[in-house]
Design a protein around this motif. Structure first.
Motif, PDB file in Angstrom:
ATOM      1  N   ARG A   1     -13.009  -1.087  -8.936  1.00  0.00           N
ATOM      2  CA  ARG A   1     -11.777  -0.377  -8.569  1.00  0.00           C
ATOM      3  C   ARG A   1     -11.770  -0.012  -7.091  1.00  0.00           C
ATOM      4  NH1 ARG A   1     -11.695   3.302 -13.891  1.00  0.00           N
ATOM      5  NH2 ARG A   1     -10.831   1.775 -15.332  1.00  0.00           N
ATOM      6  N   ILE A   2     -12.945   0.310  -6.550  1.00  0.00           N
ATOM      7  CA  ILE A   2     -13.038   0.568  -5.108  1.00  0.00           C
ATOM      8  C   ILE A   2     -12.552  -0.662  -4.341  1.00  0.00           C
ATOM      9  CG2 ILE A   2     -14.687   0.863  -3.210  1.00  0.00           C
ATOM     10  CD1 ILE A   2     -16.293   2.717  -5.098  1.00  0.00           C
ATOM     11  N   GLU A   3     -12.980  -1.833  -4.781  1.00  0.00           N
ATOM     12  CA  GLU A   3     -12.570  -3.079  -4.132  1.00  0.00           C
ATOM     13  C   GLU A   3     -11.076  -3.343  -4.352  1.00  0.00           C
ATOM     14  OE1 GLU A   3     -15.146  -6.139  -5.665  1.00  0.00           O
ATOM     15  OE2 GLU A   3     -16.939  -4.903  -5.274  1.00  0.00           O
ATOM     16  N   GLU A   4     -10.611  -3.109  -5.566  1.00  0.00           N
ATOM     17  CA  GLU A   4      -9.201  -3.349  -5.894  1.00  0.00           C
ATOM     18  C   GLU A   4      -8.273  -2.463  -5.066  1.00  0.00           C
ATOM     19  OE1 GLU A   4      -6.597  -1.891  -9.586  1.00  0.00           O
ATOM     20  OE2 GLU A   4      -8.026  -3.435 -10.182  1.00  0.00           O
ATOM     21  N   ASN A   5      -8.674  -1.204  -4.876  1.00  0.00           N
ATOM     22  CA  ASN A   5      -7.796  -0.242  -4.206  1.00  0.00           C
ATOM     23  C   ASN A   5      -7.547  -0.565  -2.739  1.00  0.00           C
ATOM     24  OD1 ASN A   5      -7.543   1.199  -6.564  1.00  0.00           O
ATOM     25  ND2 ASN A   5      -9.015   2.803  -6.000  1.00  0.00           N
ATOM     26  N   ILE A   6      -8.442  -1.312  -2.125  1.00  0.00           N
ATOM     27  CA  ILE A   6      -8.258  -1.659  -0.715  1.00  0.00           C
ATOM     28  C   ILE A   6      -7.626  -3.038  -0.544  1.00  0.00           C
ATOM     29  CG2 ILE A   6     -10.491  -2.740  -0.235  1.00  0.00           C
ATOM     30  CD1 ILE A   6     -10.623  -1.168   2.363  1.00  0.00           C
ATOM     31  N   ASP A   7      -7.512  -3.769  -1.640  1.00  0.00           N
ATOM     32  CA  ASP A   7      -6.986  -5.132  -1.595  1.00  0.00           C
ATOM     33  C   ASP A   7      -5.458  -5.108  -1.736  1.00  0.00           C
ATOM     34  OD1 ASP A   7      -6.771  -7.882  -1.582  1.00  0.00           O
ATOM     35  OD2 ASP A   7      -7.299  -8.098  -3.714  1.00  0.00           O
ATOM     36  N   VAL A   8      -4.799  -4.500  -0.755  1.00  0.00           N
ATOM     37  CA  VAL A   8      -3.348  -4.303  -0.853  1.00  0.00           C
ATOM     38  C   VAL A   8      -2.614  -4.794   0.394  1.00  0.00           C
ATOM     39  CG1 VAL A   8      -3.520  -2.360  -2.448  1.00  0.00           C
ATOM     40  CG2 VAL A   8      -3.551  -1.943   0.015  1.00  0.00           C
TER      41      VAL A   8
END
Length: 279
Positions: A239-246
């Motif tokens: 989720r840490i990775e997902e949250n910055i992948d925007v």
């Protein structure tokens, strides 16, 4: 990573890792470390979170593994009520630096305004002293309403660079946003995902399907489209990775407006008009 620019010319990454309600220990250290290795350059903590030591350890390990320097990071902490008033702020700042094992902070915030205006003004004047003596790169506030800011700006010299507030699709705070924009003060969101509550919203999920992104990514991107800095919290590596992948997609104006219209003026946290640090 995209940056925003403060009125003093300094900049800040538009997305950071928040660690509110993450206990001091391995989980906190590893979350910070993983965030830095994954590309985060902004970490947000506070004295009252009681996890500054683990955050500091994660920063050290993350920098080493990512091969970056302290100057590449933007670290924020906050001043709690116990340290308000004359003669207290610099001591509290030094304690945070000691806990984090850092020489300076990029941003130091007054965590809440409180209900004593004179004490709040005195506290900000002490923050100004830190800033004017070049001990901290930037100073700002958190959870301040328009009324708090108006009083502060009338009676002090250094304008806050940022106001970190509760902001999510169910609490849009548009009047505050417009006020901050008019004063060139950046708005920053804490609890942007409302402890995951908004991730089940039908409109958010519709837009997630339309964009091929997760509901969390849609909400974080909505923050970006609205010009905010945001600090989603997670301790889960994926989720840490997902949250910055925007940054590889955008929302249309219509999609942004659909999310804006979800506003219910619903707070997850305390009311800044009445909160004084006591439960």
């Amino acid at each position: 990573m995209r940056n925003v620019e403060f009125h003093n010319g300094n900049t800040m990454p538009q997305i950071g890792l928040g660690v509110f309600r993450v206990e001091d220990g391995e989980e906190c250290k590893n979350a910070v470390k993983h965030a830095i290795v994954s590309g985060y350059r902004s970490i947000d903590t506070a004295m009252i979170y009681k996890n500054e030591k683990s955050v500091g350890e994660g920063i050290k390990e993350g920098m080493k593994e990512a091969g970056i320097d302290r100057s590449d990071l933007f670290i924020t902490s906050k001043l709690w009520f116990d340290d308000f008033g004359r003669g207290n702020v610099e001591k509290a700042y030094d304690t945070s630096l000691e806990n984090l094992d850092l020489d300076y902070l990029d941003l130091y915030l007054v965590h809440w305004p409180g209900t004593d205006e004179e004490l709040m003004i005195q506290t900000w004047q002490e923050m100004e002293h830190l800033y004017n003596n070049e001990r901290v790169e930037n100073i700002g506030v958190s959870n301040f309403t328009i009324q708090h800011l108006e009083r502060l700006l009338q009676r002090t010299d250094v304008k806050p660079v940022i106001n970190q507030v509760e902001y999510h699709p169910y609490l849009v705070q548009n009047d505050l946003k417009l006020f901050l924009e008019s004063r060139k003060i950046i708005m920053e969101s804490w609890s942007p995902l409302m402890n995951a509550k908004v991730l089940n919203d039908e409109t958010i999920n519709e837009i997630a399907s339309e964009t091929g992104k997760s509901p969390a990514q849609v909400v974080i991107r909505w923050n970006i489209e609205n010009g905010l800095v945001t600090i989603p919290k997670s301790v889960t590596p994926e989720r840490i990775e997902e949250n910055i992948d925007v940054f590889d997609f955008s929302l249309s104006d219509a999609q942004v407006n659909r999310i804006n219209l979800l506003n219910r003026n619903e707070r997850n946290g305390s009311d800044p008009a009445t909160f004084n640090g006591k439960k």
